[in-house]
Each structure stands twice: as C-alpha cells, then as structure tokens.
Design a protein around this motif. Structure first.
Motif, short mmCIF file in Angstrom:
data_model
loop_
_atom_site.label_atom_id
_atom_site.label_comp_id
_atom_site.label_asym_id
_atom_site.label_seq_id
_atom_site.Cartn_x
_atom_site.Cartn_y
_atom_site.Cartn_z
N ILE A 27 0.83 -1.21 0.00
CA ILE A 27 0.00 0.00 0.00
C ILE A 27 0.87 1.26 0.00
N ILE A 28 2.08 1.16 0.56
CA ILE A 28 3.03 2.29 0.45
C ILE A 28 4.23 1.87 -0.41
N LYS A 29 4.04 0.83 -1.19
CA LYS A 29 5.04 0.34 -2.15
C LYS A 29 6.39 0.08 -1.47
N LEU A 30 6.31 -0.59 -0.32
CA LEU A 30 7.52 -0.88 0.44
C LEU A 30 7.88 -2.35 0.20
N LEU A 31 8.17 -2.68 -1.04
CA LEU A 31 8.46 -4.05 -1.44
C LEU A 31 9.89 -4.16 -1.97
N PRO A 32 10.53 -5.33 -1.85
CA PRO A 32 11.89 -5.49 -2.37
C PRO A 32 11.92 -5.47 -3.90
N GLU A 33 13.12 -5.32 -4.44
CA GLU A 33 13.25 -5.25 -5.89
C GLU A 33 12.86 -6.54 -6.58
N THR A 34 12.86 -7.65 -5.85
CA THR A 34 12.50 -8.94 -6.45
C THR A 34 10.99 -9.10 -6.61
N ALA A 35 10.21 -8.12 -6.13
CA ALA A 35 8.75 -8.22 -6.20
C ALA A 35 8.23 -7.59 -7.49
N SER A 36 7.24 -8.22 -8.07
CA SER A 36 6.51 -7.64 -9.20
C SER A 36 5.03 -7.60 -8.85
N THR A 37 4.36 -6.53 -9.28
CA THR A 37 2.97 -6.33 -8.88
C THR A 37 2.07 -6.19 -10.10
N SER A 38 0.80 -6.49 -9.87
CA SER A 38 -0.23 -6.25 -10.88
C SER A 38 -1.46 -5.72 -10.16
N GLY A 39 -2.41 -5.20 -10.93
CA GLY A 39 -3.58 -4.60 -10.31
C GLY A 39 -3.31 -3.15 -9.95
N ALA A 40 -4.04 -2.65 -8.96
CA ALA A 40 -3.92 -1.24 -8.60
C ALA A 40 -4.21 -1.04 -7.13
N ILE A 41 -3.60 0.00 -6.56
CA ILE A 41 -3.89 0.44 -5.19
C ILE A 41 -4.15 1.93 -5.26
N TYR A 42 -5.36 2.32 -4.92
CA TYR A 42 -5.73 3.73 -4.95
C TYR A 42 -5.81 4.25 -3.51
N ILE A 43 -5.23 5.42 -3.28
CA ILE A 43 -5.29 6.04 -1.97
C ILE A 43 -5.65 7.51 -2.13
N SER A 44 -6.59 7.94 -1.31
CA SER A 44 -7.04 9.33 -1.33
C SER A 44 -6.29 10.11 -0.25
N ASN A 45 -6.18 11.41 -0.45
CA ASN A 45 -5.61 12.21 0.61
C ASN A 45 -6.64 12.40 1.73
N LYS A 46 -6.18 12.84 2.88
CA LYS A 46 -7.04 12.91 4.05
C LYS A 46 -8.22 13.86 3.86
N GLU A 47 -8.00 14.91 3.06
CA GLU A 47 -9.06 15.89 2.85
C GLU A 47 -10.11 15.42 1.85
N GLY A 48 -9.81 14.32 1.11
CA GLY A 48 -10.76 13.80 0.14
C GLY A 48 -10.82 14.59 -1.14
N THR A 49 -9.75 15.33 -1.48
CA THR A 49 -9.76 16.16 -2.69
C THR A 49 -9.11 15.49 -3.89
N GLY A 50 -8.62 14.26 -3.75
CA GLY A 50 -8.01 13.58 -4.88
C GLY A 50 -7.43 12.25 -4.49
N GLU A 51 -6.93 11.50 -5.46
CA GLU A 51 -6.40 10.17 -5.19
C GLU A 51 -5.23 9.86 -6.11
N LEU A 52 -4.49 8.82 -5.76
CA LEU A 52 -3.33 8.37 -6.53
C LEU A 52 -3.35 6.87 -6.71
N ASP A 53 -2.76 6.40 -7.80
CA ASP A 53 -2.49 4.98 -8.00
C ASP A 53 -1.08 4.73 -7.48
N VAL A 54 -0.98 4.14 -6.30
CA VAL A 54 0.30 4.02 -5.60
C VAL A 54 1.34 3.28 -6.42
N LEU A 55 0.95 2.24 -7.11
CA LEU A 55 1.91 1.39 -7.81
C LEU A 55 2.57 2.10 -9.00
N LYS A 56 2.05 3.28 -9.36
CA LYS A 56 2.62 4.02 -10.49
C LYS A 56 3.42 5.25 -10.05
#
Length: 606
Positions: free
Chosen positions: A96-125
C-alpha cells in the motif's frame, strides 16, 4: 494536532477535477500531473486494493504471494486483516506504500485518497520522490518489532523529527515542540526530558508507543500496523490498542491492523478481511465475521482461539479422551522454593535489582504449573534459576533434591539431563548453521547418550515423528521451517533426554492461533503420555488456563496470587490478577466491549 505547513512543494498530485489547491505538505492538487488518475474512490473511502497480485523472483522460480485480492479501507475506520503466517497479510500492507523489495513484481492497482478527500493516486505508479511524500504524509507504517525500526545510536526525539525534516520542516524549536507534543499524545511520561533518551532506555511497550508516535507525527490519513501487539503483555497490548483507537477517533485516521490474534480483532476492528494462502476468503463487518462466518477457514480460525474457561481436551485416534492415570497432587515434589530471591548486581553506580523476591512454591511430578505475569515480573528468571542457568542469591531452591543456593556445576550436571527447556524463540535458540537433526541431537551427544549425529539419527527421527514432523525435515536448516515447525522441533530437542521436568518459556507467544492450537494439543498429549512435571511460563491467561493444574501470578518479582487454575481464573482475588484477566481480549466483539469497560472499575486501575 496541527499539520506541518512549511514543507517544500513536490510533484505529487492528488487529481480533483477542476480543483487547484495546496495541501498541508505543499503538494499541488490538479489534473496536470503525469500520474493523475480518474476517481476510483467514493467520498467515504480512503483507500482501495483492486485485483492486487504480488510475485517474488527466487532461484526456484517466481512465487505468488498475493493473488488477485480486492478490498477497501473506509475513512475513520479500523480494518483488521487476519490469517496465518504466509497468507500474504504483511506483503499486502507493505504494498500500500510500495515498500516491497526489488524482487517483487505487482499487478492490479492500489488507490489512496488524501485525508481531505480532494483527490487520489495509483500508488503502484508513483515515482520515488512521490512515494517519499506519500510515506509519512498520507500513509505511515507501524512495524511489528520496534527494535528493528529505532536506531540505537540516535535519540528518540531526533528520530521522530527525522520524518518532519524529510517533509520540509526546518525550524529546530518547532521540530522539538512537535516531537514532545506527539510523545505526550502517545503517553510517554515526562516527554520534555525523555525526548533526549535513547531507545534502550525504554521498555518494549514504550518503544512501540514511540514507533506509533513516529507514524502519527505527520498526521497521515492511513496507519498501517503490522502485528503491533505480538509478544507484548496483555496490559501493554491493551494500551497499544487504545493508541490505535486514538489515531482513529482523535486524529481522524483509518487504521489497517494486521494480526493473528482474533481477540485483538474483536477489540478494535470495525471491519475484517480474512486472508488465506494469498487470497481474501472473506470480508465484512466485525460482528458478521465473528457471529456469522461463511468461509470454512474463518470458522476454523475462530475455533482455534483459546478462550478463558475452556480446558484443552485431547483425544486419541479412537476418540477416547487422553487423561493422566495418576493424581498429580499425590506425586513427589521435584522443585521446592522457600524464600528464593534472585538479585542482579548494579553496575556503573546503579543499585542492585531484585528480579525475584522471596518466593515460595512447589512443582510435583506430572503437574503443570502455570506462571503468568508481565515482562519484568521475574517469570523467566524463575525458570532459568530452576534450570540452573541463573544463580539464586538468597533463600532455598531444591531441584530433584539438589540445593541450588551455592551449588557447584559438577554436583548439578548429572541432573541437567532430567530438565528440558523450550525457549520462546526457537529461531534464536537453534544454531542456524546446523541441520534440525544436528540441533535436536545436540543434547544427546553432550550427555554422551550417542557418539555422533549419525548414530543418533534413528532416535532423532522418532522424536520428530513424536512431535508430528516428517523425518525428511531432519536435513533441513532452521530457516527452512515455519515458526510452528521450529517450535515443534524445539520441543523434540527438549524431550530428547526424556526429562522429568520441562520448563516452557513463552513457547506459543508468537505463533498463529491455528498453529498455537496444534502445538498446545501436542504439548498436552506428550505431557500426559510422558508424565513430566512442567513450569509453563506465559503472559496469556487463556493459554495457561487450557493446560495448567495450578497458576502462580507474579508481579514485580513477587507471587501475588497462587492456587488451582479454576480458582484463579474464576475468582481472582488480587487487583493485579483482575487487571490481567480484564486486559486479555476475547474473540467476541460484544463481550470484549463489556470487558474493556470493566477494566476501568478495577481498584487502582482508573
């Protein structure tokens, strides 16, 4: 607590259609960022894991750790993620905070909004610089072992301030004020002075509070807590859970807590995600999961949880209950302590420390005596003194008739073969360069029962089968076994010399509940079959209630209560015992709410 407001601007954007604003960490919101995504989260959702897959590259080929999992984290909500070791809980949280080793590969998506609710990010990108701003500012991690997080050469104040400096705060007075404020919030006494202390000057529970303070100091919207209470005393565990509730209720954060303790989940979680072998097998609100579980794995997980008042019943393959054929009360005494004290001499002008203070007790053959109390109460010191690993300083301690006060090693050495010791962490008690067979055979060779490992191999194989481990595991190294398997091997080593007395020091504290249930069942079966006396040391009253004939409660080196297990559990007399019982979370959300309220009515515990 006020947000940091003078940090440098970075190119991390939470897109919000038509909006241009500046958040408290200096990041600009708008649609011009290269990593902008269309909204995937509703206003009441803080984060979403969408069809996440995680694989690790190994010499034996790729290993799928997480496979196509999906769940959401609502705002101002505690989400509990439960499952056995290896189910993918921790790697999911780290992703969720992309704290994975270099040997890891990911698929899919993790979206996180800011606390104020004014926007979001795709963490894996996100890029590295954007991740640096996300970590701590929008999401922060609380790790299982604070000693692995806290740097021993820096003061805890400097380490808390480090996160603020990384996010742009420069003023030294403001940095110190923020650090003191957050230390006060998490309950560190005399924060103005102790901010200049080093990690080794704090207890385990206080160090965990400091790690939580480091996570909260930037007021993130999401706290990721990975097994934050594992191996902590039940009273300290209760305090840490109260802190995580504070993060939700006062700081307005959501909390994702990873744990294998279903009592912890019942105590704190609003929603529950159940994981098994990299899959989400069930999710729902806490009452639905506990009272109406749908998946067979969830049902087995709940059935494995030790509960106060439930004795462990072991049956043989024919369905008959396995019980002792003799009355332990009529058996001879193998350990007797009268006024026993253990004192550690002070160093560097410090006074002596009395770890065990004038205690009296006995252990009879075939009896299981449970010894409970918090860290520092003297439990392990008592066990080590009985095993001859710690000298006593006053009083009398007789083990198999040998007086331990002033005993010489040559007089006690013949008795060592009659004592087995199961350590809390088999990973550190096994030699990592020796195979399991070599580790298990070591006491046999030391006591000259066999001349070599090869000669003892057949007997070691029988021991492995006795603790329900396949013989093929004999040639594996300790790191190649799971935690539960290592604990079984540790039990095999302790029983190798067929001891008359077994000392088990927190043997199940860090195990998953399902693995713990199997280890306890095995322990009970072997104790009945072999008939050894046992001192079972633990801080978990539910576990000791399942096994023990009698219970001793220790507090600050003294025995404050002592009696039959049912008497101590059902009718505790001492306020400290009452506090221990009330602090133990039970796997029932409604009952746990009542128990938490009851704790505040115990004399001296307001």
């Amino acid at each position: 607590m006020s947000e940091t407001n003078n940090t440098k601007a970075v190119n991390m954007v939470f897109p919000n259609e038509g909006a241009k604003d500046v958040n408290t960490s200096g990041a600009t919101y708008g649609q011009s960022a290269p990593n902008a995504v269309m909204p995937h989260l509703s206003k009441d959702m803080l984060a979403s894991v969408d069809k996440l897959g995680i694989s690790f590259v190994t010499d034996a080929g790729p290993i799928k750790a997480v496979d196509d999992i999906t769940f959401t984290i609502p705002r101002r909500t505690v989400v509990g993620v439960v499952g056995e070791s290896g189910s993918g809980k921790s790697v999911t949280a780290r992703s969720i905070i992309k704290l994975l080793p270099e040997t890891a590969s990911t698929s899919g998506a993790i979206y996180i909004s800011n606390k104020e609710g004014t926007g979001e990010l795709d963490v894996l990108k996100l890029s590295g610089e954007q991740l640096q701003q996300l970590r701590g500012g929008e999401a922060a991690m609380v790790f299982q072992e604070p000693n692995s997080v806290l740097n021993p050469v820096f003061t805890i104040g400097w380490q808390i301030e480090e996160g603020l400096r990384a996010h742009g705060m420069k003023d030294k007075k403001e940095l110190r004020a923020k650090a003191i404020e957050i230390l006060q919030k998490v309950g560190i006494p005399d924060a103005e002075t102790r901010i200049d202390y080093y990690p080794h000057q704090f207890s385990g529970g206080q160090k965990q509070r400091i790690v939580i303070a480091m996570a909260l100091v930037l007021n993130p919207g999401l706290i990721l807590a990975d097994e934050p209470t594992t191996a902590l005393d039940v009273t300290v565990q209760m305090e840490i859970l109260d802190l995580l509730r504070l993060a939700r209720d006062e700081f307005g954060a959501s909390v994702l807590i990873i744990t294998h303790n279903m009592g912890v989940v019942a105590d704190i979680a609003d929603q529950v995600v159940v994981m098994y072998q990299g899959h989400v097998v069930e999710q729902g609100d806490v009452e639905q999961i506990f009272y109406h579980p749908q998946d067979p794995y969830t049902q087995r997980l709940l059935a494995s949880v030790p509960r106060i008042g439930e004795k462990l019943v072991v049956k043989d393959r024919y369905g008959s209950v396995v019980t002792r054929t003799t009355d332990w009360r009529k058996e001879p005494v193998v350990v007797e302590a009268k006024g026993m004290s253990v004192t550690y001499p002070g160093r560097l002008m410090q006074p002596d420390f009395v770890a065990v203070n004038k205690v009296d007790f006995t252990i009879r053959r075939s009896e299981v005596l449970g010894l409970v109390g918090e860290s520092g109460s003297g439990k392990s010191t008592t066990g080590r003194a009985i095993a001859g690993l710690q000298k006593i300083s006053d009083g009398s301690l007789k083990v198999f008739g040998v007086e331990m006060n002033g005993v010489k090693e040559r007089d006690f050495k013949p008795k060592r073969a009659d004592i087995g010791f199961v350590f809390q962490d088999p990973g550190s008690s096994f030699d990592p360069l020796m195979t399991i067979a070599q580790n298990v055979a070591e006491p046999l060779i030391v006591h000259k029962k066999y001349a070599s490992v090869a000669e003892a191999r057949n007997y070691v194989g029988e021991l492995m089968e006795m603790v329900q481990l396949p013989r093929v595991y004999m040639d594996r190294f300790p790191h190649e076994l799971s935690g539960g398997q290592r604990q079984r091997a540790s039990l095999a080593r302790a029983l190798a010399l067929k001891p008359s007395l077994l000392i088990a020091d927190e043997p199940t504290s860090a195990l998953d509940v399902s693995v713990q249930a199997k280890v306890l069942e095995l322990f009970k079966r072997l104790q009945v079959e072999i008939g050894f006396a046992c001192l079972f040391i633990t801080h978990d009253l539910a576990v000791v209630d399942m096994l023990a004939d009698r219970i001793m409660v220790m507090h600050k080196g003294q025995i404050v209560e002592h009696g039959d297990a049912s008497q101590i559990i059902e009718h505790p007399q001492d306020a400290y015992t009452q506090k221990l019982l009330a602090s133990l979370p039970v796997p029932d959300p409604r009952q746990q709410r009542e128990r938490r309220a009851l704790l505040h009515h115990i004399p001296g515990q307001e």
